[in-house]
Scaffold this active site. Structure first.
Site, PDB file in Angstrom:
ATOM      1  N   HIS A   1      23.520  34.024 -54.625  1.00  0.00           N
ATOM      2  CA  HIS A   1      22.662  34.899 -55.425  1.00  0.00           C
ATOM      3  C   HIS A   1      21.306  35.141 -54.754  1.00  0.00           C
ATOM      4  CE1 HIS A   1      21.139  30.968 -57.142  1.00  0.00           C
ATOM      5  NE2 HIS A   1      19.995  31.618 -57.040  1.00  0.00           N
TER       6      HIS A   1
ATOM      7  N   ASP B   1      29.163  30.445 -55.590  1.00  0.00           N
ATOM      8  CA  ASP B   1      27.784  30.893 -55.404  1.00  0.00           C
ATOM      9  C   ASP B   1      27.193  30.324 -54.117  1.00  0.00           C
ATOM     10  OD1 ASP B   1      25.439  32.287 -55.972  1.00  0.00           O
ATOM     11  OD2 ASP B   1      24.555  30.610 -57.057  1.00  0.00           O
TER      12      ASP B   1
ATOM     13  N   GLY C   1      13.081  29.268 -56.600  1.00  0.00           N
ATOM     14  CA  GLY C   1      12.781  29.215 -55.169  1.00  0.00           C
ATOM     15  C   GLY C   1      13.431  28.036 -54.488  1.00  0.00           C
TER      16      GLY C   1
ATOM     17  N   SER D   1      16.501  27.270 -55.098  1.00  0.00           N
ATOM     18  CA  SER D   1      17.913  27.620 -54.977  1.00  0.00           C
ATOM     19  C   SER D   1      18.329  27.707 -53.513  1.00  0.00           C
ATOM     20  CB  SER D   1      18.185  28.958 -55.665  1.00  0.00           C
ATOM     21  OG  SER D   1      18.071  28.850 -57.059  1.00  0.00           O
TER      22      SER D   1
ATOM     23  N   LEU E   1      45.538  27.959 -68.941  1.00  0.00           N
ATOM     24  CA  LEU E   1      45.197  26.704 -69.606  1.00  0.00           C
ATOM     25  C   LEU E   1      44.435  26.970 -70.892  1.00  0.00           C
ATOM     26  CD1 LEU E   1      44.033  24.805 -66.391  1.00  0.00           C
ATOM     27  CD2 LEU E   1      46.258  24.637 -67.512  1.00  0.00           C
TER      28      LEU E   1
END
Length: 504
Positions: free
Chosen positions: A110, A142, A219, A221, A280
């Site tokens: 991202h 991600d 920041g 991340s 499931l």
């Protein structure tokens, strides 16, 4: 203020241990105890010892930070949206390619999505700003990998997230709010966090997060989570917050999952994931568990087995509970999804099921998830094309047919398990599975529902390959007056898939 709590806790622990060692090194007599209780004179010695321990601990943390900091980078990128340019900032960590030459940066998808080339700026520890030469992304975790051309930088080493325990101390590193060289201290608060709501538009499928109270702010991340050996044991990716800042709950992708995705992307350009071929139960409850003769909710409940998949070939069934996969106890459906995704394609895996209150062991040979995705895509295209042609592709409906529950539900219906020889004679693909309808008596409740040359593939979403499968699927839904059958309707060279309603 909250960010000081982990450090204060560490200081308190170190002081307590130091004082304990000073006063209670071994069992003492009363006279020895009196001698050991710090007087005004030796109280200063005890405090000096505690202070010395604090200094040693602080020096060790400083060494770890000094070792890891050169590997941490600040990332800034710009992407175009319908509303104009949007700037994103985050962090990353430099690593070596495993079996591949060169250096790479691991970060969050991202942070760099929809951006390439000079739109992505990477600021190194020494102040240089560079651009990546290549980018790979994986939306299911991600994660993103950036190839860099420089070699005179320091890569970090990988640690083993499987060896982490709750309570282990960690450092979260990155560049929060655009600042550089930020380090926060905390512990592992929990492991295996799944089913997290990560914000609107999130596409993270493989969730198996480490939870930490080390401050992770905007920041951070993409920055690394570091153990006390200075090795990467996670990639910081999200926070749980009501305010948008750090509230003491942060999440990191464990290094085992990161390394798997990293190696797949660098080697193949994409992540090859295995799949089982089941749907499931996301709301598996104690009520359902009790009905299935379980004393508590555990494992993953199968609510549908998809045709021509590893699960159908291993004869998994509706209401099976997957208790163990590859020797690992399954906690819930998301845990199973992660276990399957991390398993090499075509590998045979031992699966333990709970079926009708009894444990059953089966072997499953996993297949490539992209094959299933491609089949589903083609099926959707075929369905859309058929709908454009005319009404012939619409699911068929039938009038209610009364059926006495006292009689055999299959009375007057004769079926035969399909095989390649039968399929080739009747215009079906050779891999066609299901039950071929041989005859339907006038007295049968299936009269008008199925016809000669029909192949019954599923009953209530459960694939059927034999008469026993058929009877079992019907028995499992004996309380329902209406069942959905998936039928492959025989037309030479062009069989059509249809759903039909059987009202008992």
């Amino acid at each position: 203020m909250k960010n000081r709590y982990p450090l204060l806790a560490v200081i308190a622990i170190i002081v307590s241990i130091s004082l304990w060692n000073t006063c209670f090194e071994s069992p003492l007599s009363s006279r020895q105890v009196e001698a050991k209780i710090p007087s005004q004179g030796n109280h200063s010695a005890a405090m000096l010892s505690a202070t010395s321990s604090l200094h040693e601990g602080s020096k060790h943390l400083a060494k770890i930070a000094k070792l890891a900091t050169p590997s941490v980078v600040h990332i800034q990128c710009e992407r175009q949206t319908p509303r104009g340019a949007v700037e994103e900032t985050g962090s990353g960590v430099i690593v070596r390619g495993e079996g591949k030459p060169g250096l790479y940066i691991v970060t969050n998808r991202h942070v760099v999505r929809d951006s390439n080339g000079r739109a992505i700026s990477i600021q190194l520890h020494d102040g240089r700003v560079i651009n990546p030469t290549h980018k790979w992304e994986d939306k299911d975790t991600d994660l993103a990998i950036l190839k860099i051309g420089v070699t005179d930088v320091t890569p970090a080493e990988w640690g083993d997230s499987d060896k982490l325990d709750i309570g282990h101390m960690v450092l979260a590193m990155g560049s929060p709010f655009g600042l550089s060289e930020s380090v926060t201290l905390g512990i592992i608060s929990a492991k295996g966090r799944r089913s997290l709501q990560l914000g609107s538009g999130s596409e993270v499928l493989n969730q198996n997060f480490l939870q930490t109270d080390a401050a992770i702010n905007p920041g951070n991340s993409g920055g690394p989570l570091i153990d006390l050996e200075g090795k990467i044991i996670g990639i910081n990716t999200a926070i749980a917050s009501n305010s948008g800042g750090n509230d003491g709950i942060g999440f990191s992708i464990p290094s085992k999952l990161v390394r798997h995705v990293f190696n797949q992307l660098v080697k193949y350009g994409q992540v090859y994931r295995a799949y089982l071929g089941v749907q499931l139960d996301p709301e598996f409850s104690i009520g359902t568990a009790t009905r299935l003769k379980m004393d508590r909710v555990r494992g993953a409940r199968v609510v549908k087995v998809i045709s021509n998949t590893p699960a159908s070939r291993a004869n998994l069934k509706y209401d099976d509970i997957i208790l163990s996969f590859g020797g690992i106890d399954v906690m819930d459906q998301n845990h199973l999804i992660n276990l399957v995704s991390l398993t090499p394609i075509d590998q045979r895996v031992s699966v333990v099921l709970l079926r009708n209150g009894r444990r059953v062991n089966v072997m499953v040979e996993l297949a490539n998830r992209r094959i299933l995705d491609e089949l589903e895509r083609k099926q959707k295209e075929t369905q859309q094309s058929s709908r454009r042609i005319g009404p012939s592709a619409d699911p068929m409906s039938f009038q209610r047919i009364k059926h006495e529950s006292k009689t055999d539900a299959l009375q007057g219906l004769r079926v035969q398990a399909m095989n390649a020889d039968l399929a080739s004679q009747l215009g079906f693909p050779q891999q066609q599975a299901g039950l071929l309808v041989l005859s339907v008596d006038q007295q049968s409740s299936f009269q008008g529902v199925v016809d000669l040359y029909d192949v019954i593939e599923e009953v209530a979403g459960t694939p059927v390959h034999s008469l026993q499968d058929f009877r079992q699927a019907i028995a499992q839904h004996q309380d329902l007056q209406t069942l959905v059958l998936k039928i492959s309707r025989g037309k030479p060279g062009a069989p059509q898939k249809q759903l039909v309603i059987w009202q008992r």
